[in-house]
Design an enzyme around this catalytic site. Structure first.
Site, PDB file in Angstrom:
ATOM      1  N   HIS A 125      -1.138  25.341  40.720  1.00 49.66           N
ATOM      2  CA  HIS A 125      -0.511  25.157  39.642  1.00 49.66           C
ATOM      3  C   HIS A 125      -0.474  26.132  38.429  1.00 49.66           C
ATOM      4  O   HIS A 125      -1.553  26.312  37.707  1.00 49.66           O
ATOM      5  CB  HIS A 125      -1.128  23.587  39.058  1.00 49.66           C
ATOM      6  CG  HIS A 125      -0.464  23.092  37.719  1.00 49.66           C
ATOM      7  ND1 HIS A 125      -0.516  21.614  37.600  1.00 49.66           N
ATOM      8  CD2 HIS A 125       0.349  23.595  36.717  1.00 49.66           C
ATOM      9  CE1 HIS A 125       0.269  21.305  36.413  1.00 49.66           C
ATOM     10  NE2 HIS A 125       0.869  22.458  35.883  1.00 49.66           N
ATOM     11  N   ASP A 165      -3.674  25.589  35.725  1.00 49.23           N
ATOM     12  CA  ASP A 165      -2.497  25.138  34.883  1.00 49.23           C
ATOM     13  C   ASP A 165      -2.203  26.343  33.793  1.00 49.23           C
ATOM     14  O   ASP A 165      -2.121  26.035  32.683  1.00 49.23           O
ATOM     15  CB  ASP A 165      -2.854  23.759  34.350  1.00 49.23           C
ATOM     16  CG  ASP A 165      -1.608  23.278  33.459  1.00 49.23           C
ATOM     17  OD1 ASP A 165      -0.570  23.611  33.352  1.00 49.23           O
ATOM     18  OD2 ASP A 165      -1.943  22.287  32.672  1.00 49.23           O
ATOM     19  N   ARG A 209       7.118  31.980  33.138  1.00 50.48           N
ATOM     20  CA  ARG A 209       8.060  31.686  32.312  1.00 50.48           C
ATOM     21  C   ARG A 209       9.524  32.263  32.615  1.00 50.48           C
ATOM     22  O   ARG A 209      10.415  32.099  31.636  1.00 50.48           O
ATOM     23  CB  ARG A 209       8.006  31.864  30.971  1.00 50.48           C
ATOM     24  CG  ARG A 209       6.451  31.337  30.309  1.00 50.48           C
ATOM     25  CD  ARG A 209       6.408  29.769  30.289  1.00 50.48           C
ATOM     26  NE  ARG A 209       5.181  29.129  29.898  1.00 50.48           N
ATOM     27  CZ  ARG A 209       4.698  28.129  29.973  1.00 50.48           C
ATOM     28  NH1 ARG A 209       5.196  27.113  30.583  1.00 50.48           N
ATOM     29  NH2 ARG A 209       3.653  27.493  29.157  1.00 50.48           N
ATOM     30  N   HIS A 216      -3.836  18.184  37.449  1.00 48.72           N
ATOM     31  CA  HIS A 216      -4.453  18.544  36.330  1.00 48.72           C
ATOM     32  C   HIS A 216      -5.508  16.924  35.823  1.00 48.72           C
ATOM     33  O   HIS A 216      -5.278  16.556  34.834  1.00 48.72           O
ATOM     34  CB  HIS A 216      -4.067  19.104  35.263  1.00 48.72           C
ATOM     35  CG  HIS A 216      -2.733  18.726  34.592  1.00 48.72           C
ATOM     36  ND1 HIS A 216      -2.294  17.245  34.608  1.00 48.72           N
ATOM     37  CD2 HIS A 216      -1.491  19.318  34.495  1.00 48.72           C
ATOM     38  CE1 HIS A 216      -0.882  17.452  34.299  1.00 48.72           C
ATOM     39  NE2 HIS A 216      -0.381  18.675  34.013  1.00 48.72           N
ATOM     40  N   HIS A 234       1.592  31.153  26.198  1.00 51.87           N
ATOM     41  CA  HIS A 234       2.372  30.987  24.962  1.00 51.87           C
ATOM     42  C   HIS A 234       2.014  31.889  24.159  1.00 51.87           C
ATOM     43  O   HIS A 234       1.084  32.614  24.235  1.00 51.87           O
ATOM     44  CB  HIS A 234       2.074  29.587  24.421  1.00 51.87           C
ATOM     45  CG  HIS A 234       2.706  28.232  25.166  1.00 51.87           C
ATOM     46  ND1 HIS A 234       3.730  27.977  25.414  1.00 51.87           N
ATOM     47  CD2 HIS A 234       1.781  27.237  25.512  1.00 51.87           C
ATOM     48  CE1 HIS A 234       3.833  26.802  25.937  1.00 51.87           C
ATOM     49  NE2 HIS A 234       2.611  26.356  26.290  1.00 51.87           N
ATOM     50  N   HIS A 240       2.206  28.379  35.441  1.00 53.97           N
ATOM     51  CA  HIS A 240       3.267  28.314  34.669  1.00 53.97           C
ATOM     52  C   HIS A 240       3.890  29.852  34.569  1.00 53.97           C
ATOM     53  O   HIS A 240       3.251  30.359  33.568  1.00 53.97           O
ATOM     54  CB  HIS A 240       3.609  27.781  33.508  1.00 53.97           C
ATOM     55  CG  HIS A 240       3.175  26.105  33.275  1.00 53.97           C
ATOM     56  ND1 HIS A 240       4.425  25.163  33.730  1.00 53.97           N
ATOM     57  CD2 HIS A 240       2.243  25.295  33.551  1.00 53.97           C
ATOM     58  CE1 HIS A 240       4.026  23.928  33.638  1.00 53.97           C
ATOM     59  NE2 HIS A 240       2.583  24.146  33.665  1.00 53.97           N
TER      60      HIS A 240
END
Ligand code: NCD
Length: 411
Positions: A48, A293, A52, A220, A297, A50
């Site tokens: 898991h 996870d 982008r 999660h 950002h 991210h």
């Protein structure tokens, strides 16, 4: 295995492993890496993360994400489809796969969206997505709320042998939520996300997983109620699985008291009794594995008022030292740690690696459990540095990462 050994790697595979397995080997074409005192582990596999790309490359792209993975000891990373556009078509999956190959680092495994636009209404073309390289489906970030669509999604995922990873959140119960619903949210005056919002979806999904026989995975896990439900389902032999993040094992809602947006994450940081349940479930296998996870950002999404901040924190590089703290505190054995970061996730995803057995692919990492370093913008390979552990001195680091016998990271 847990022993002092030589690992002999030939042509991208582990040729032999064992005490003195390299004895007598010599020659110009042989490179010897002396890592005495360190841990040689099967490369970590993250179910898991991210990255982008496409759409938000200023936060992370596939290349920077894979560099961060390699620096964290990961040789395989599953990436979620909440890009822009969402990965709900073959074109996006193929593009991600191509970027992954070009980066020549850890292996990239896309999760495709389960529903078009992750809108929860119409199923994606799962066979096509699987053929393009997707290893599973998920609408992560969004929960598939409609039970009938969820049933159909699980039936299709089963037919095409794809892992279904669910972000368990009843969005009606979390409307406007900023953090865990409890005494801290009351004190801060922030709208809370009750544990029940996670638990009701896990309960429903376990029933649907039993009905369909799909490979269902809870992303999660953060609540003690979800742990209880998983334990009951597993006690009846249901082939469901679950992951927990390092931050949910370590931090509580108290971390939000200063309105630190780095601690704003979905699902939210909960309470000591949740942490205790998560740690116990990780130890006894109710929770199969650890996933980061990793949710990069930029300051644009984090240096703002709390309600406007995006949820998520980076996880690939901080994972090793944070989890080693649990080992040092006697809360997790080194063997279980490696199993939860590597062997188990590789098996659940039906992915390469996860083992140092002779004959298997040489995806491995060398961990120095004593190496001290500071998690900082300068030391991170990720394009983002949104973590509450920023500028903390930590202990433990992947010092070498190898994929198919090629060194992809060394420090
Ligand atoms: C995820 C992200 O940033 O993509 N954030 C997070 O807090 N886990 C998406 C999500 O699950 O909300």
């Amino acid at each position: 295995m847990d022993e002092v050994a030589d690992v002999v790697i030939e042509a991208g595979r582990i040729a032999r492993i064992g005490r003195d397995a390299a004895a007598g080997l010599s020659g110009e074409k042989i490179r010897v890496l002396d890592v005495a005192g360190r841990w040689v582990v099967p490369g970590f596999v993250d179910l898991h993360a991210h990255f982008r790309e496409p759409g938000y490359e200023y936060k992370e792209d596939v290349a920077s994400g894979l560099r961060a993975a390699a620096a964290g000891g990961f040789t395989g990373v599953c990436v979620m489809p909440n890009t822009k556009p969402i990965n709900d078509t073959r074109a996006i999956t193929e593009m991600m796969m191509a970027r992954g190959r070009a980066a020549a680092g850890p292996r990239l495994y896309p999760f495709a969206a389960a529903t078009v636009g992750s809108a929860g209404e119409q199923l994606t073309e799962m066979a096509d997505l699987r053929d393009a390289g997707a290893i599973g489906v998920s609408d992560d970030g969004k929960c598939l709320m409609n039970a009938a669509v969820m049933r159909a999604a699980l039936e299709y995922a089963r037919t095409f042998d794809m892992l279904f990873s669910q972000h368990c959140e009843d969005h009606d119960l979390t409307a406007g939520a900023q953090m865990h619903e409890g005494h801290v949210s009351t004190r801060l005056g922030l709208q809370g996300w009750p544990r029940a919002a996670e638990d009701v979806i896990v309960a429903r999904d376990l029933i649907l997983a039993e009905l369909t026989g799909a490979r269902y995975h809870v992303a999660h896990v953060s609540s003690l109620g979800a742990v209880r439900l998983l334990r009951e389902a597993k006690s009846r032999g249901l082939a469901v699985s679950a992951e927990v993040t390092p931050h949910h094992l370590l931090l509580t809602h108290d971390a939000l008291i200063g309105f630190d947006t780095a601690c704003k994450v979905n699902p939210p940081l909960r309470e000591p009794e949740d942490i205790a349940a998560l740690r116990e479930a990780l130890r006894d296998g109710t929770i199969d594995c650890i996933a980061t996870d990793h949710a990069p950002h930029s300051p644009l999404e984090k240096q703002c008022e709390f309600a406007a901040a995006s949820p998520g924190m980076i996880g690939l590089e901080p994972a090793v030292p944070l989890l080693l703290d649990l080992v040092r505190d006697g809360l997790l054995s080194p063997m279980r740690l490696v199993e939860a970061l590597s062997t188990k996730p590789a098996r659940l995803g039906k992915l390469e690696g996860g083992t140092l057995k002779a004959g298997s692919v040489a995806d491995l990492a060398v961990i120095d459990p004593e190496r001290r370093w500071t998690i900082s913008q300068a030391s991170l390979s990720s394009r983002s540095s949104n973590t509450p552990f920023l500028n903390k001195e930590v202990r433990g680091k992947a010092i070498l990462t190898m994929v198919a016998g090629q060194i992809v990271y060394e420090s």
